[in-house]
Write a protein that holds these residues in place. Structure first.
Motif, PDB file in Angstrom:
ATOM      1  N   SER A 112      31.316  41.982  20.697  1.00 20.41           N
ATOM      2  CA  SER A 112      30.744  41.803  19.364  1.00 20.41           C
ATOM      3  C   SER A 112      30.380  40.333  19.173  1.00 20.41           C
ATOM      4  O   SER A 112      31.056  39.441  19.678  1.00 20.41           O
ATOM      5  CB  SER A 112      31.747  42.233  18.299  1.00 20.41           C
ATOM      6  N   GLY A 113      29.297  40.116  18.469  1.00 19.33           N
ATOM      7  CA  GLY A 113      28.857  38.761  18.180  1.00 19.33           C
ATOM      8  C   GLY A 113      28.093  38.709  16.876  1.00 19.33           C
ATOM      9  O   GLY A 113      27.774  39.742  16.292  1.00 19.33           O
ATOM     10  N   THR A 114      27.809  37.503  16.428  1.00 16.47           N
ATOM     11  CA  THR A 114      27.028  37.296  15.211  1.00 16.47           C
ATOM     12  C   THR A 114      25.839  36.411  15.547  1.00 16.47           C
ATOM     13  O   THR A 114      26.004  35.352  16.166  1.00 16.47           O
ATOM     14  CB  THR A 114      27.880  36.614  14.115  1.00 16.47           C
ATOM     15  N   ILE A 115      24.660  36.842  15.146  1.00 18.83           N
ATOM     16  CA  ILE A 115      23.454  36.043  15.376  1.00 18.83           C
ATOM     17  C   ILE A 115      23.491  34.830  14.449  1.00 18.83           C
ATOM     18  O   ILE A 115      23.628  34.967  13.230  1.00 18.83           O
ATOM     19  CB  ILE A 115      22.181  36.872  15.165  1.00 18.83           C
ATOM     20  N   ILE A 116      23.364  33.631  15.058  1.00 24.26           N
ATOM     21  CA  ILE A 116      23.447  32.393  14.277  1.00 24.26           C
ATOM     22  C   ILE A 116      22.129  31.617  14.236  1.00 24.26           C
ATOM     23  O   ILE A 116      21.966  30.726  13.408  1.00 24.26           O
ATOM     24  CB  ILE A 116      24.580  31.488  14.794  1.00 24.26           C
ATOM     25  N   LYS A 117      21.196  31.968  15.136  1.00 23.46           N
ATOM     26  CA  LYS A 117      19.905  31.269  15.163  1.00 23.46           C
ATOM     27  C   LYS A 117      18.859  32.190  15.785  1.00 23.46           C
ATOM     28  O   LYS A 117      19.153  32.902  16.746  1.00 23.46           O
ATOM     29  CB  LYS A 117      20.018  29.980  15.988  1.00 23.46           C
ATOM     30  N   VAL A 118      17.644  32.155  15.234  1.00 21.51           N
ATOM     31  CA  VAL A 118      16.531  32.947  15.756  1.00 21.51           C
ATOM     32  C   VAL A 118      15.271  32.094  15.710  1.00 21.51           C
ATOM     33  O   VAL A 118      14.969  31.475  14.695  1.00 21.51           O
ATOM     34  CB  VAL A 118      16.295  34.226  14.918  1.00 21.51           C
ATOM     35  N   ASP A 119      14.546  32.075  16.828  1.00 18.52           N
ATOM     36  CA  ASP A 119      13.249  31.401  16.891  1.00 18.52           C
ATOM     37  C   ASP A 119      12.216  32.376  17.434  1.00 18.52           C
ATOM     38  O   ASP A 119      12.548  33.280  18.207  1.00 18.52           O
ATOM     39  CB  ASP A 119      13.295  30.191  17.841  1.00 18.52           C
ATOM     40  N   THR A 120      10.959  32.171  17.067  1.00 20.98           N
ATOM     41  CA  THR A 120       9.890  32.940  17.687  1.00 20.98           C
ATOM     42  C   THR A 120       9.760  32.488  19.138  1.00 20.98           C
ATOM     43  O   THR A 120      10.200  31.392  19.499  1.00 20.98           O
ATOM     44  CB  THR A 120       8.556  32.752  16.943  1.00 20.98           C
ATOM     45  N   PHE A 121       9.144  33.318  19.961  1.00 22.27           N
ATOM     46  CA  PHE A 121       9.045  33.026  21.395  1.00 22.27           C
ATOM     47  C   PHE A 121       7.605  33.262  21.853  1.00 22.27           C
ATOM     48  O   PHE A 121       7.295  34.254  22.502  1.00 22.27           O
ATOM     49  CB  PHE A 121      10.018  33.914  22.153  1.00 22.27           C
ATOM     50  N   PRO A 122       6.700  32.336  21.530  1.00 22.03           N
ATOM     51  CA  PRO A 122       5.283  32.531  21.850  1.00 22.03           C
ATOM     52  C   PRO A 122       4.977  32.601  23.345  1.00 22.03           C
ATOM     53  O   PRO A 122       3.970  33.192  23.735  1.00 22.03           O
ATOM     54  CB  PRO A 122       4.591  31.336  21.195  1.00 22.03           C
ATOM     55  N   ARG A 123       5.834  32.033  24.209  1.00 22.55           N
ATOM     56  CA  ARG A 123       5.578  32.064  25.661  1.00 22.55           C
ATOM     57  C   ARG A 123       5.910  33.415  26.296  1.00 22.55           C
ATOM     58  O   ARG A 123       5.518  33.681  27.432  1.00 22.55           O
ATOM     59  CB  ARG A 123       6.391  30.975  26.356  1.00 22.55           C
ATOM     60  N   ALA A 124       6.627  34.272  25.600  1.00 26.17           N
ATOM     61  CA  ALA A 124       6.989  35.584  26.146  1.00 26.17           C
ATOM     62  C   ALA A 124       5.733  36.443  26.313  1.00 26.17           C
ATOM     63  O   ALA A 124       4.792  36.351  25.521  1.00 26.17           O
ATOM     64  CB  ALA A 124       7.985  36.281  25.229  1.00 26.17           C
ATOM     65  N   LYS A 125       5.718  37.283  27.361  1.00 26.95           N
ATOM     66  CA  LYS A 125       4.564  38.151  27.613  1.00 26.95           C
ATOM     67  C   LYS A 125       4.378  39.171  26.504  1.00 26.95           C
ATOM     68  O   LYS A 125       3.257  39.479  26.111  1.00 26.95           O
ATOM     69  CB  LYS A 125       4.736  38.884  28.950  1.00 26.95           C
ATOM     70  N   LYS A 126       5.478  39.727  26.003  1.00 32.25           N
ATOM     71  CA  LYS A 126       5.448  40.681  24.887  1.00 32.25           C
ATOM     72  C   LYS A 126       6.133  40.008  23.706  1.00 32.25           C
ATOM     73  O   LYS A 126       6.990  39.156  23.895  1.00 32.25           O
ATOM     74  CB  LYS A 126       6.193  41.962  25.261  1.00 32.25           C
ATOM     75  N   PRO A 127       5.783  40.397  22.467  1.00 32.93           N
ATOM     76  CA  PRO A 127       6.401  39.768  21.298  1.00 32.93           C
ATOM     77  C   PRO A 127       7.937  39.805  21.384  1.00 32.93           C
ATOM     78  O   PRO A 127       8.530  40.854  21.638  1.00 32.93           O
ATOM     79  CB  PRO A 127       5.894  40.601  20.129  1.00 32.93           C
ATOM     80  N   ALA A 128       8.563  38.643  21.191  1.00 29.72           N
ATOM     81  CA  ALA A 128      10.020  38.531  21.331  1.00 29.72           C
ATOM     82  C   ALA A 128      10.531  37.377  20.487  1.00 29.72           C
ATOM     83  O   ALA A 128       9.762  36.529  20.022  1.00 29.72           O
ATOM     84  CB  ALA A 128      10.388  38.317  22.796  1.00 29.72           C
ATOM     85  N   TYR A 129      11.843  37.367  20.314  1.00 33.36           N
ATOM     86  CA  TYR A 129      12.533  36.260  19.673  1.00 33.36           C
ATOM     87  C   TYR A 129      13.488  35.616  20.671  1.00 33.36           C
ATOM     88  O   TYR A 129      13.992  36.273  21.575  1.00 33.36           O
ATOM     89  CB  TYR A 129      13.385  36.738  18.486  1.00 33.36           C
ATOM     90  N   LYS A 130      13.748  34.323  20.460  1.00 29.98           N
ATOM     91  CA  LYS A 130      14.873  33.648  21.106  1.00 29.98           C
ATOM     92  C   LYS A 130      16.036  33.796  20.137  1.00 29.98           C
ATOM     93  O   LYS A 130      15.895  33.500  18.943  1.00 29.98           O
ATOM     94  CB  LYS A 130      14.576  32.167  21.324  1.00 29.98           C
ATOM     95  N   ILE A 131      17.170  34.240  20.647  1.00 26.82           N
ATOM     96  CA  ILE A 131      18.322  34.520  19.793  1.00 26.82           C
ATOM     97  C   ILE A 131      19.554  33.817  20.341  1.00 26.82           C
ATOM     98  O   ILE A 131      19.802  33.846  21.551  1.00 26.82           O
ATOM     99  CB  ILE A 131      18.565  36.041  19.710  1.00 26.82           C
ATOM    100  N   TRP A 132      20.325  33.220  19.442  1.00 26.46           N
ATOM    101  CA  TRP A 132      21.607  32.626  19.783  1.00 26.46           C
ATOM    102  C   TRP A 132      22.674  33.400  19.023  1.00 26.46           C
ATOM    103  O   TRP A 132      22.528  33.646  17.815  1.00 26.46           O
ATOM    104  CB  TRP A 132      21.654  31.155  19.372  1.00 26.46           C
ATOM    105  N   ALA A 133      23.747  33.801  19.727  1.00 33.46           N
ATOM    106  CA  ALA A 133      24.814  34.578  19.093  1.00 33.46           C
ATOM    107  C   ALA A 133      26.175  33.970  19.404  1.00 33.46           C
ATOM    108  O   ALA A 133      26.424  33.516  20.526  1.00 33.46           O
ATOM    109  CB  ALA A 133      24.765  36.027  19.567  1.00 33.46           C
TER     110      ALA A 133
END
Length: 113
Positions: free
Chosen positions: A17-38
């Motif tokens: 189990s974890g808690t998401i503490i930060k989210v950024d968009t990820f424009p370099r990803a091939k498909k739409p994605a987020y960078k996530i820190w937990a």
């Protein structure tokens, strides 16, 4: 058809189990994605990953969310970003990911039993 594994093999999969503490968009990803820190608690700490979960979730809706992550996979470089865990979910009828969560909330770092 599913492949059967032993209990010993399953016990090697470390779902926490974890808690998401930060989210950024990820424009370099091939498909739409987020960078996530937990945050996975004091024993594991904060890990980062990339996740293709942009259909059902906004960055704002993810902050503070309790998630389940597989924390013992090898690290993977995704478009120059180091993925350190696998965010766990199911695909909906259209193939978009829906996250798994603990309900009610549990402390960060709890191992799935």
């Amino acid at each position: 058809m599913t492949t059967t594994i032993t209990w010993e093999e399953f016990e090697r999969v470390d779902l926490r189990s974890g808690t998401i503490i930060k989210v950024d968009t990820f424009p370099r990803a091939k498909k739409p994605a987020y960078k996530i820190w937990a945050d996975f608690g004091s024993d594991i700490g904060v890990l980062q990953t990339s996740a293709q979960i942009t259909v059902h979730y906004t960055p704002e809706s993810l902050l503070g969310r309790t998630i389940v992550g597989c924390v013992n996979l090898s690290e993977k470089n995704i478009a120059g970003f180091l993925s350190q865990f696998l965010l766990v979910g199911f695909a909906d009828a259209n193939g978009s990911i829906c996250l798994i969560a603990a309900d009610p909330k549990v402390p960060n770092g709890q191992k799935m039993l």
